[in-house]
Design an enzyme around this catalytic site. Structure first.
Site, PDB file in Angstrom:
ATOM      1  N   GLY A  61       0.782  -1.237   0.000  1.00 25.88           N
ATOM      2  CA  GLY A  61       0.000   0.000   0.000  1.00 25.88           C
ATOM      3  C   GLY A  61       0.810   1.282   0.000  1.00 25.88           C
ATOM      4  O   GLY A  61       0.327   2.328  -0.446  1.00 25.88           O
ATOM      5  N   ASP A 117       0.853   3.516   4.198  1.00 25.47           N
ATOM      6  CA  ASP A 117      -0.230   4.341   3.675  1.00 25.47           C
ATOM      7  C   ASP A 117      -1.263   4.679   4.739  1.00 25.47           C
ATOM      8  O   ASP A 117      -1.759   5.796   4.794  1.00 25.47           O
ATOM      9  CB  ASP A 117      -0.898   3.671   2.454  1.00 25.47           C
ATOM     10  CG  ASP A 117      -1.315   2.231   2.731  1.00 25.47           C
ATOM     11  OD1 ASP A 117      -0.952   1.693   3.793  1.00 25.47           O
ATOM     12  OD2 ASP A 117      -2.004   1.639   1.886  1.00 25.47           O
ATOM     13  N   ASP A 120      -4.771   1.748  10.550  1.00 25.06           N
ATOM     14  CA  ASP A 120      -6.184   1.359  10.737  1.00 25.06           C
ATOM     15  C   ASP A 120      -6.303   0.726  12.119  1.00 25.06           C
ATOM     16  O   ASP A 120      -6.397   1.443  13.125  1.00 25.06           O
ATOM     17  CB  ASP A 120      -6.577   0.419   9.594  1.00 25.06           C
ATOM     18  CG  ASP A 120      -8.067   0.163   9.523  1.00 25.06           C
ATOM     19  OD1 ASP A 120      -8.739   0.249  10.558  1.00 25.06           O
ATOM     20  OD2 ASP A 120      -8.578  -0.137   8.440  1.00 25.06           O
ATOM     21  N   LYS A 148      -6.843   6.507  10.612  1.00 22.48           N
ATOM     22  CA  LYS A 148      -8.292   6.425  10.819  1.00 22.48           C
ATOM     23  C   LYS A 148      -8.650   6.808  12.237  1.00 22.48           C
ATOM     24  O   LYS A 148      -7.951   6.436  13.192  1.00 22.48           O
ATOM     25  CB  LYS A 148      -8.769   5.004  10.564  1.00 22.48           C
ATOM     26  CG  LYS A 148      -9.128   4.757   9.135  1.00 22.48           C
ATOM     27  CD  LYS A 148      -9.940   3.488   9.023  1.00 22.48           C
ATOM     28  CE  LYS A 148     -10.234   3.206   7.569  1.00 22.48           C
ATOM     29  NZ  LYS A 148     -10.956   1.938   7.423  1.00 22.48           N
ATOM     30  N   PHE A 170     -13.884   2.813   4.507  1.00 25.53           N
ATOM     31  CA  PHE A 170     -12.977   2.049   3.645  1.00 25.53           C
ATOM     32  C   PHE A 170     -12.560   2.930   2.476  1.00 25.53           C
ATOM     33  O   PHE A 170     -13.393   3.384   1.704  1.00 25.53           O
ATOM     34  CB  PHE A 170     -13.655   0.782   3.145  1.00 25.53           C
ATOM     35  CG  PHE A 170     -12.693  -0.194   2.537  1.00 25.53           C
ATOM     36  CD1 PHE A 170     -12.054  -1.136   3.327  1.00 25.53           C
ATOM     37  CD2 PHE A 170     -12.398  -0.144   1.182  1.00 25.53           C
ATOM     38  CE1 PHE A 170     -11.134  -2.031   2.769  1.00 25.53           C
ATOM     39  CE2 PHE A 170     -11.477  -1.029   0.618  1.00 25.53           C
ATOM     40  CZ  PHE A 170     -10.860  -1.972   1.414  1.00 25.53           C
ATOM     41  N   VAL A 171     -11.261   3.181   2.357  1.00 27.58           N
ATOM     42  CA  VAL A 171     -10.785   4.095   1.319  1.00 27.58           C
ATOM     43  C   VAL A 171      -9.830   3.379   0.367  1.00 27.58           C
ATOM     44  O   VAL A 171      -9.151   2.418   0.742  1.00 27.58           O
ATOM     45  CB  VAL A 171     -10.084   5.337   1.927  1.00 27.58           C
ATOM     46  CG1 VAL A 171     -11.098   6.265   2.566  1.00 27.58           C
ATOM     47  CG2 VAL A 171      -8.995   4.950   2.921  1.00 27.58           C
ATOM     48  N   ASP A 177      -5.803  -0.317  -1.818  1.00 29.60           N
ATOM     49  CA  ASP A 177      -6.551  -1.170  -2.732  1.00 29.60           C
ATOM     50  C   ASP A 177      -7.841  -1.704  -2.137  1.00 29.60           C
ATOM     51  O   ASP A 177      -8.049  -1.690  -0.925  1.00 29.60           O
ATOM     52  CB  ASP A 177      -5.692  -2.389  -3.107  1.00 29.60           C
ATOM     53  CG  ASP A 177      -5.628  -3.422  -1.972  1.00 29.60           C
ATOM     54  OD1 ASP A 177      -5.264  -3.029  -0.842  1.00 29.60           O
ATOM     55  OD2 ASP A 177      -5.963  -4.596  -2.203  1.00 29.60           O
ATOM     56  N   ARG A 183      -5.210   0.844  -6.757  1.00 28.62           N
ATOM     57  CA  ARG A 183      -3.978   1.434  -6.211  1.00 28.62           C
ATOM     58  C   ARG A 183      -3.505   2.598  -7.065  1.00 28.62           C
ATOM     59  O   ARG A 183      -2.883   3.527  -6.577  1.00 28.62           O
ATOM     60  CB  ARG A 183      -2.869   0.386  -6.128  1.00 28.62           C
ATOM     61  CG  ARG A 183      -3.132  -0.738  -5.135  1.00 28.62           C
ATOM     62  CD  ARG A 183      -1.822  -1.449  -4.802  1.00 28.62           C
ATOM     63  NE  ARG A 183      -2.023  -2.771  -4.228  1.00 28.62           N
ATOM     64  CZ  ARG A 183      -2.201  -3.027  -2.935  1.00 28.62           C
ATOM     65  NH1 ARG A 183      -2.225  -2.039  -2.066  1.00 28.62           N
ATOM     66  NH2 ARG A 183      -2.348  -4.265  -2.506  1.00 28.62           N
TER      67      ARG A 183
HETATM   68  C1  PRP Z   1      -3.117  -2.387   4.570  1.00 32.07           C
HETATM   69  C2  PRP Z   1      -2.378  -1.067   4.587  1.00 32.07           C
HETATM   70  C3  PRP Z   1      -1.600  -1.109   5.882  1.00 32.07           C
HETATM   71  C4  PRP Z   1      -2.460  -1.964   6.773  1.00 32.07           C
HETATM   72  C5  PRP Z   1      -3.171  -1.111   7.783  1.00 32.07           C
HETATM   73  O1  PRP Z   1      -2.285  -3.374   4.077  1.00 32.07           O
HETATM   74  O2  PRP Z   1      -1.524  -0.951   3.455  1.00 32.07           O
HETATM   75  O3  PRP Z   1      -0.328  -1.695   5.736  1.00 32.07           O
HETATM   76  O4  PRP Z   1      -3.408  -2.626   5.934  1.00 32.07           O
HETATM   77  O5  PRP Z   1      -4.084  -1.864   8.517  1.00 32.07           O
HETATM   78  P1  PRP Z   1      -3.950  -2.162  10.063  1.00 32.07           P
HETATM   79  O6  PRP Z   1      -3.574  -0.867  10.745  1.00 32.07           O
HETATM   80  O7  PRP Z   1      -5.331  -2.613  10.419  1.00 32.07           O
HETATM   81  O8  PRP Z   1      -2.928  -3.235  10.265  1.00 32.07           O
HETATM   82  P2  PRP Z   1      -2.837  -4.775   3.524  1.00 32.07           P
HETATM   83  O9  PRP Z   1      -2.668  -5.819   4.559  1.00 32.07           O
HETATM   84  O10 PRP Z   1      -4.203  -4.588   2.967  1.00 32.07           O
HETATM   85  O11 PRP Z   1      -1.796  -5.103   2.403  1.00 32.07           O
HETATM   86  P3  PRP Z   1      -1.411  -4.181   1.144  1.00 32.07           P
HETATM   87  O12 PRP Z   1      -0.533  -3.094   1.667  1.00 32.07           O
HETATM   88  O13 PRP Z   1      -0.694  -5.115   0.254  1.00 32.07           O
HETATM   89  O14 PRP Z   1      -2.688  -3.642   0.562  1.00 32.07           O
END
Ligand code: PRP
Length: 201
Positions: A61, A117, A120, A148, A170-171, A177, A183
């Site tokens: 991300g 990125d 959450d 968030k 959800f963004v 993604d 992305r």
């Molecule tokens: C997403 C995002 C963060 C993480 C945040 O990654 O890029 O790294 O989730 O969420 P959290 O604070 O609840 O842990 P994802 O696991 O979707 O993988 P990606 O980066 O490949 O999209």
């Protein structure tokens, strides 16, 4: 309706547009550079700076954000990417952070900045941050584009650098993604409810 809607279906509304992202990324870069320069000493030579500063982008991300951010930090540095997955496929609920591959093991005494990125649930960054802290870097900071508005019970740290605080929606876009897509959408947008959901990332 977002301008790119016909190309990128199911977008609901733009939360943060390209100009706002670019302006904020510039501010973050300047702040990070200034903090690192202060820590390393204004007169530190390029070789020392280069060996000391390590950015750790979390895949996938962060790729768009980090690509823009590093070009706003005019200092020698190295990049060591780390792959972590919490939201596989169409999942909008964290399945628990899992590190894929290995973390860099030579961070002792270095100035480390983890870049992601979005913050959450905090599980991804919490895991990476605590594993890196065990190596005793000279400094350890976290930079996220988005944070968030959520309670994160038990989290005893906050990112040192935050681009934007956003509601719990959800963004997608600018690296974020849904099911691997969006992305490359250049702004931060929400999806139409039911087409990506409204609950946690
Ligand atoms: C997403 C995002 C963060 C993480 C945040 O990654 O890029 O790294 O989730 O969420 P959290 O604070 O609840 O842990 P994802 O696991 O979707 O993988 P990606 O980066 O490949 O999209």
């Amino acid at each position: 309706m977002p301008a790119h809607a016909p190309v990128f279906p199911n977008l609901e509304r733009v939360l943060i547009d390209q100009a706002a992202i670019a302006a904020r990324v510039g501010q973050l870069g300047r702040q990070i550079a200034s903090d690192l320069q202060q820590e390393l000493g204004r007169d530190a030579d390029a070789a020392l700076v280069a060996s000391q500063i390590v950015l750790i982008p979390i895949l996938t991300g962060s790729i768009v954000f980090v690509a823009d951010l590093i070009r706003q930090i005019p200092m020698m540095m190295s990049l060591r990417v780390v792959a972590v997955s919490s939201y596989p496929g169409t999942s909008m609920v964290s399945k628990g952070a899992k590190i894929r591959g290995e973390l860099p093991a030579d961070l002792a005494g270095r100035h480390v900045l983890i870049v992601d990125d979005i913050l959450d649930t905090g599980r991804t960054l919490g895991l990476v941050r605590s594993m890196i802290a065990e190596q005793r870097p000279a400094s350890l900071r976290v930079c996220v584009l988005l944070r968030k508005a959520l309670p994160r019970p038990g989290q005893d740290w906050e990112p040192e650098y935050v681009g934007f605080d956003i509601p719990d929606e959800f963004v997608v876009g600018y690296g974020l993604d849904f099911d691997g897509y969006y992305r490359n959408y250049p702004e931060i947008a929400t999806l139409i409810p039911g087409m990506g959901g409204t609950q946690g990332r």
